[in-house]
Design a protein around this motif. Structure first.
Motif, mmCIF file in Angstrom:
data_model
loop_
_atom_site.group_PDB
_atom_site.id
_atom_site.type_symbol
_atom_site.label_atom_id
_atom_site.label_comp_id
_atom_site.label_asym_id
_atom_site.label_seq_id
_atom_site.Cartn_x
_atom_site.Cartn_y
_atom_site.Cartn_z
ATOM 1 N N ILE A 13 28.564 -1.119 27.017
ATOM 2 C CA ILE A 13 29.268 -0.765 28.253
ATOM 3 C C ILE A 13 29.917 0.609 28.120
ATOM 4 N N ALA A 14 30.502 0.876 26.957
ATOM 5 C CA ALA A 14 31.129 2.185 26.722
ATOM 6 C C ALA A 14 30.097 3.295 26.744
ATOM 7 N N ARG A 15 28.905 3.019 26.233
ATOM 8 C CA ARG A 15 27.843 4.033 26.224
ATOM 9 C C ARG A 15 27.400 4.367 27.649
ATOM 10 N N ARG A 113 18.074 5.074 27.618
ATOM 11 C CA ARG A 113 18.522 4.332 26.441
ATOM 12 C C ARG A 113 19.852 3.621 26.692
ATOM 13 N N ALA A 114 20.718 4.236 27.486
ATOM 14 C CA ALA A 114 22.003 3.595 27.796
ATOM 15 C C ALA A 114 21.795 2.350 28.654
ATOM 16 N N VAL A 115 20.946 2.441 29.669
ATOM 17 C CA VAL A 115 20.684 1.283 30.529
ATOM 18 C C VAL A 115 20.003 0.178 29.733
ATOM 19 N N LEU A 116 18.968 0.532 28.969
ATOM 20 C CA LEU A 116 18.253 -0.466 28.180
ATOM 21 C C LEU A 116 19.174 -1.097 27.137
ATOM 22 N N GLY A 117 20.022 -0.291 26.536
ATOM 23 C CA GLY A 117 20.966 -0.814 25.560
ATOM 24 C C GLY A 117 21.907 -1.840 26.169
ATOM 25 N N PHE A 118 22.350 -1.581 27.405
ATOM 26 C CA PHE A 118 23.203 -2.567 28.078
ATOM 27 C C PHE A 118 22.428 -3.850 28.350
#
Length: 219
Positions: A13-15, A113-118
């Motif tokens: 979420i922070a990312r 990468r941020a969306v996929l990571g979430f």
């Protein structure tokens, strides 16, 4: 475990907040005049201004043609949207459809990468909870809708074989099995070619058949 206590979810979420900080709706955006007031559009055009939760969800669920630049407004609300998704929203699969509409997988690499990571953190966290805010079935369907694939999410499930994940498996299988047996799709808001959806349903059916217990009334 509260979301705030889970390191992976917190970091994901922070990312998203970091990567999408400073995003705004297009300067010339007016939105749908029947759905949004000028003050709401102005908020969306103001970088990092806090948005009311109902505005975030309305934007996240709105059909693309209500905006001149729908990807921009989706990027604008993403930092708050991920928090709301993690806490539990009423239509996560519809939100995922609008994310897919926005073409997130074609955005710049760090945004992708941020969306996929979430999504990955959300799904794994859900599998580890006895009573997650959003049912595991809906989180899975949302992740599938956002990515037009069941493969990575089934792989996560394979890796999470604890008691909670196994209970979610039984519950999801019970919910999906009737549809899958008659070649009906359980993915209400699927985004992608029909042939791809059929292949995803076949993959899910095969995976479930090899893993869901035979004596739980799901076959």
């Amino acid at each position: 475990m509260p979301i705030s206590d889970d390191q992976s979810m917190g970091l994901a979420i922070a990312r998203v907040a970091e990567v999408f900080a400073g995003m705004t709706a297009h300067p010339d955006e007016v939105g749908c005049g029947r759905c949004y007031g000028a003050d709401e559009v102005a908020l969306l055009q103001t970088a990092d201004a806090a948005l009311p939760a109902d505005l975030v969800l309305m934007v996240a669920e709105e059909v693309p043609d209500h905006w001149s630049d729908q990807p921009a407004v989706i990027r604008r609300v993403l930092p708050q949207l991920t928090v709301l998704l993690a806490q539990g929203t009423t239509s996560p699969d519809l939100v995922a459809r609008r994310l897919a509409d926005a073409g997130w997988s074609q955005w710049p690499d760090q945004q992708v990468r941020a969306v996929l990571g979430f999504l990955e953190a959300w799904w794994v966290w859900t599998l580890r909870q006895d009573s997650p805010p959003t049912p595991a079935r809906e989180v899975f369907e949302s992740c599938v809708t956002a990515t037009s694939s069941v493969t990575p999410w089934l792989a996560c499930w394979d890796a999470e074989r604890g008691p909670a994940a196994d209970r979610h498996l039984v519950g999801c299988a019970d919910w999906w099995w009737d549809d899958l047996q008659i070649d009906a799709s359980p993915f209400t808001w699927w985004w992608g070619p029909v042939e791809q959806e059929r292949a995803a349903c076949l993959e899910l059916r095969t995976w479930l058949a090899s893993r869901a217990p035979l004596d739980d009334g799901v076959r």
